[in-house]
Design an enzyme around this catalytic site. Structure first.
Site, PDB file in Angstrom:
ATOM      1  N   GLY A  38       4.283  -0.342  -7.016  1.00  0.00           N
ATOM      2  CA  GLY A  38       4.270  -1.129  -5.780  1.00  0.00           C
ATOM      3  C   GLY A  38       2.876  -1.271  -5.208  1.00  0.00           C
ATOM      4  N   THR A  40      -0.753  -0.903  -3.289  1.00  0.00           N
ATOM      5  CA  THR A  40      -1.225  -0.694  -1.921  1.00  0.00           C
ATOM      6  C   THR A  40      -0.219  -1.176  -0.887  1.00  0.00           C
ATOM      7  OG1 THR A  40      -3.459  -1.136  -2.758  1.00  0.00           O
ATOM      8  CG2 THR A  40      -3.169  -1.146  -0.370  1.00  0.00           C
ATOM      9  N   HIS A 440      14.321 -24.338  22.088  1.00  0.00           N
ATOM     10  CA  HIS A 440      13.935 -23.671  23.327  1.00  0.00           C
ATOM     11  C   HIS A 440      14.787 -22.418  23.525  1.00  0.00           C
ATOM     12  CE1 HIS A 440      12.717 -23.053  27.459  1.00  0.00           C
ATOM     13  NE2 HIS A 440      14.001 -22.888  27.763  1.00  0.00           N
TER      14      HIS A 440
HETATM   15  C1  LIG Z   1      -3.794  -0.469   5.674  1.00  0.00           C
HETATM   16  C2  LIG Z   1      -3.545  -1.796   5.014  1.00  0.00           C
HETATM   17  C3  LIG Z   1      -2.693  -2.702   5.582  1.00  0.00           C
HETATM   18  C4  LIG Z   1      -2.461  -3.930   4.978  1.00  0.00           C
HETATM   19  N1  LIG Z   1      -1.630  -4.811   5.587  1.00  0.00           N
HETATM   20  C5  LIG Z   1      -1.424  -6.010   5.029  1.00  0.00           C
HETATM   21  C6  LIG Z   1      -0.541  -6.950   5.639  1.00  0.00           C
HETATM   22  O1  LIG Z   1       0.058  -6.680   6.687  1.00  0.00           O
HETATM   23  N2  LIG Z   1      -0.347  -8.151   5.035  1.00  0.00           N
HETATM   24  C7  LIG Z   1      -0.986  -8.476   3.858  1.00  0.00           C
HETATM   25  O2  LIG Z   1      -0.788  -9.575   3.343  1.00  0.00           O
HETATM   26  N3  LIG Z   1      -1.825  -7.609   3.261  1.00  0.00           N
HETATM   27  C8  LIG Z   1      -2.060  -6.389   3.809  1.00  0.00           C
HETATM   28  N4  LIG Z   1      -2.894  -5.498   3.183  1.00  0.00           N
HETATM   29  C9  LIG Z   1      -3.526  -5.899   1.907  1.00  0.00           C
HETATM   30  C10 LIG Z   1      -2.542  -5.736   0.744  1.00  0.00           C
HETATM   31  O3  LIG Z   1      -2.034  -4.428   0.725  1.00  0.00           O
HETATM   32  C11 LIG Z   1      -3.178  -6.086  -0.594  1.00  0.00           C
HETATM   33  O4  LIG Z   1      -3.856  -7.299  -0.472  1.00  0.00           O
HETATM   34  C12 LIG Z   1      -2.075  -6.205  -1.633  1.00  0.00           C
HETATM   35  O5  LIG Z   1      -1.552  -4.925  -1.875  1.00  0.00           O
HETATM   36  C13 LIG Z   1      -2.500  -6.898  -2.919  1.00  0.00           C
HETATM   37  O6  LIG Z   1      -2.795  -6.013  -3.855  1.00  0.00           O
HETATM   38  P1  LIG Z   1      -2.872  -6.253  -5.417  1.00  0.00           P
HETATM   39  O7  LIG Z   1      -1.674  -6.895  -5.982  1.00  0.00           O
HETATM   40  O8  LIG Z   1      -4.163  -6.874  -5.690  1.00  0.00           O
HETATM   41  O9  LIG Z   1      -2.918  -4.717  -5.926  1.00  0.00           O
HETATM   42  P2  LIG Z   1      -2.491  -3.365  -5.266  1.00  0.00           P
HETATM   43  O10 LIG Z   1      -1.337  -3.508  -4.365  1.00  0.00           O
HETATM   44  O11 LIG Z   1      -3.696  -2.694  -4.730  1.00  0.00           O
HETATM   45  O12 LIG Z   1      -1.978  -2.576  -6.565  1.00  0.00           O
HETATM   46  C14 LIG Z   1      -2.796  -2.295  -7.647  1.00  0.00           C
HETATM   47  C15 LIG Z   1      -2.106  -1.274  -8.522  1.00  0.00           C
HETATM   48  O13 LIG Z   1      -2.846  -1.115  -9.719  1.00  0.00           O
HETATM   49  C16 LIG Z   1      -2.868   0.253 -10.070  1.00  0.00           C
HETATM   50  N5  LIG Z   1      -4.021   0.480 -10.939  1.00  0.00           N
HETATM   51  C17 LIG Z   1      -5.334   0.343 -10.610  1.00  0.00           C
HETATM   52  N6  LIG Z   1      -6.112   0.570 -11.684  1.00  0.00           N
HETATM   53  C18 LIG Z   1      -5.276   0.852 -12.699  1.00  0.00           C
HETATM   54  C19 LIG Z   1      -5.483   1.174 -14.064  1.00  0.00           C
HETATM   55  N7  LIG Z   1      -6.705   1.197 -14.585  1.00  0.00           N
HETATM   56  N8  LIG Z   1      -4.413   1.450 -14.851  1.00  0.00           N
HETATM   57  C20 LIG Z   1      -3.148   1.401 -14.327  1.00  0.00           C
HETATM   58  N9  LIG Z   1      -2.900   1.083 -13.036  1.00  0.00           N
HETATM   59  C21 LIG Z   1      -3.953   0.812 -12.246  1.00  0.00           C
HETATM   60  C22 LIG Z   1      -2.945   0.961  -8.737  1.00  0.00           C
HETATM   61  O14 LIG Z   1      -2.487   2.294  -8.833  1.00  0.00           O
HETATM   62  C23 LIG Z   1      -2.028   0.107  -7.881  1.00  0.00           C
HETATM   63  O15 LIG Z   1      -0.711   0.569  -7.916  1.00  0.00           O
HETATM   64  C24 LIG Z   1      -3.111  -4.255   3.752  1.00  0.00           C
HETATM   65  C25 LIG Z   1      -3.977  -3.329   3.162  1.00  0.00           C
HETATM   66  C26 LIG Z   1      -4.192  -2.119   3.762  1.00  0.00           C
HETATM   67  C27 LIG Z   1      -5.118  -1.142   3.097  1.00  0.00           C
END
Ligand SMILES: Cc1cc2nc3c(=O)[nH]c(=O)nc-3n(C[C@H](O)[C@H](O)[C@H](O)COP(=O)(O)OP(=O)(O)OC[C@H]3O[C@@H](n4cnc5c(N)ncnc54)[C@H](O)[C@@H]3O)c2cc1C
Length: 458
Positions: A38, A40, A440
């Site tokens: 899942g 971040t 409304h």
């Molecule tokens: C505190 C906070 C609040 C946020 N709130 C919002 C919000 O309200 N709305 C919104 O749109 N966005 C929000 N975001 C941003 C959002 O979480 C990210 O933009 C979103 O998760 C997109 O991530 P992604 O798909 O790029 O990868 P991520 O969700 O970061 O997932 C990447 C995955 O890859 C895995 N991984 C990394 N390297 C490797 C590897 N070499 N081998 C195997 N696995 C690996 C990691 O463990 C992770 O599980 C928030 C971020 C934070 C930090």
């Protein structure tokens, strides 16, 4: 070496959806995750923070109960253990549902471990090699610790370690006055902590218009959050039980002493330990993977989706990346990143809903810009809810009549902004929205009113 049609590295907001689509099309797919399924958003980002924002909102409304004629009969207390337990349950339900869907899907094999490229068509996970003609990188990012003096010697929290906090910090010092810092700051103030936010820039959320930044500051400051803006030369030290942040600000004391320090001053892509050089995948100077409009990297057969490509930093941009890749590969639909319209929300309460250009951007675009504005004090729904902070602004191109952007700061504005966003995707003139009958009482019903009272922007 197990052979797949596709390998997906990371289970963020693009990878799992893409895995289901590819597997549904008959491909054999390997999905690799080194930590929590899942990514971040589900585990340390959107889901937990918005669950906690909801708890903080409940505390705020309980304290304001008398304003609504409701007697609570005593002090309002916040049980941080239960706040965390509620958040954990919501997160676990989401993560477990996704994990089991991936584990049980036909044609998908879920590998647990860190993936590293050994060639453009193969990765290694704990000594095991997997190969595929197509590899999709969805590795996301992590909190960056700014290189400030003392940071390595001082205990600090990030958005990830904040998820384990089940107590009330006496005084939370936050470095970073943007989205993450502001959400945590207001939330912990509502839980009962003293909160100080330190920001290097002269104003908060500096990408927004100055009056939007100022209104956000007012909202959060009125609840008792302290700000130290223009903070140059930030450094940290531990003094007994306290964390001391030294700041060189134009005004105020030269240091802030608190019980806990949260770093919310930027994020960095998880691309430094992927062996990208072995695959011929190029990154820019900030570590973001270079991609084209269809999200292909510089290595044929390798795509990068989500935060790691620097084209977005949101769950909806990562998910949109999945849609673009799937459309191109499976639907013969040449969708591209350049088609998407910038949109996001800042989840302080009340929230900021944003789409398209700011006023500053519209002005510098050289167009004939018209603006419609309205304070939330003149929105019936906001008055009825007792939540009248903020204002709404819509920007229009006076010649083409297309909407250029909007900043809606107020109750319900994270939802209301979608009426504008959809019209922008339709490339329809603003007069379509102006003539639409809205329900409304809602916040959205005022959007036609704003558009009926457009004024030239000087
Ligand atoms: C505190 C906070 C609040 C946020 N709130 C919002 C919000 O309200 N709305 C919104 O749109 N966005 C929000 N975001 C941003 C959002 O979480 C990210 O933009 C979103 O998760 C997109 O991530 P992604 O798909 O790029 O990868 P991520 O969700 O970061 O997932 C990447 C995955 O890859 C895995 N991984 C990394 N390297 C490797 C590897 N070499 N081998 C195997 N696995 C690996 C990691 O463990 C992770 O599980 C928030 C971020 C934070 C930090």
């Amino acid at each position: 070496m197990p052979d797949f049609d596709a390998i997906i590295i990371g289970t963020g907001q693009a990878g799992p959806s893409l895995a289901f689509r590819l597997a549904g099309a008959g491909m054999k797919v390997a999905v690799v995750e080194r930590s929590l399924v899942g990514g971040t958003c589900v585990n340390t980002g959107c889901t937990p923070t918005k669950a906690m924002v909801a708890s903080a909102y409940a505390a705020r409304i309980a304290r304001r109960a008398a304003d609504y004629g409701v007697a609570i009969g005593g002090d309002v207390g916040v049980d941080m253990g239960r706040v965390k337990a509620r958040k954990d349950a919501i997160v676990a339900a989401s993560r477990d549902g996704l994990t089991s869907a991936l584990e049980n899907a036909a044609n998908i094999a879920l590998y647990r471990g860190h993936a590293r490229f050994v060639s453009p068509q193969a990765v290694e996970i704990a000594g095991q090699r997997l190969s595929a003609a197509r590899i999709f990188i969805n590795v996301g990012g992590r909190a960056a610790a700014p290189p400030m003096p003392g940071v390595k010697e001082t205990p600090y929290l990030t958005n990830s370690s904040m998820m384990d906090v089940d107590f009330l910090p006496r005084h939370l010092v936050i470095v970073g006055g943007s989205y993450i810092g502001l959400e945590f700051g207001q939330m912990y103030r509502r839980f009962g902590s003293e909160v100080t936010i330190i920001e290097m820039a002269p104003r908060l959320v500096r990408h927004e218009d100055e009056d939007v930044s100022a209104a956000i500051k007012d909202i959060v400051e009125q609840e008792g959050v302290h700000f130290r803006l223009n903070a140059e030369c930030i450094s940290f030290a531990k003094r007994g039980d306290e964390i001391v942040a030294k700041v060189d600000c134009a005004e105020g004391a030269p240091q802030v002493a608190g019980s806990h320090l949260l770093l919310a001053a930027g994020r960095r892509p998880n691309t430094d330990d992927l062996g990208l050089d072995k695959a011929g995948v190029r990154c820019d100077e900030h570590g973001y993977i270079v991609v084209d409009d269809q999200l292909q990297t510089t290595a044929p057969g390798v795509w990068a989706l989500g935060d790691c490509n620097g084209k977005g930093a949101f769950t909806h941009t990562a998910y949109n990346d999945f849609e673009i890749v799937a459309a191109n590969l499976l639907d013969h639909d040449p969708r591209g990143v350049s088609e998407r319209i910038n949109a996001y929300a800042l989840y302080i309460d009340p929230p900021l809903g944003r789409v398209g250009m700011t006023m500053a951007q519209a002005r510098s675009s050289g167009r004939r810009v018209l603006a419609g504005e309205r304070p939330m004090t003149r929105v019936a729904r906001a008055v009825e809810k007792g939540e009248t902070q903020g204002f709404m602004r819509i920007l229009v191109d006076g010649d083409s009549k297309e909407i250029l952007g909007a900043s809606l700061l107020g109750t319900g504005c994270d939802e209301a902004v979608h009426a504008i966003l959809d019209l922008m995707y339709a490339k329809a003139p603003y007069t379509v929205l102006q003539c639409a009958m809205h329900i409304h009482p809602t916040v959205s019903e005022l959007l036609p009113t704003l558009l009926g009272d457009l004024k030239p922007v000087g």
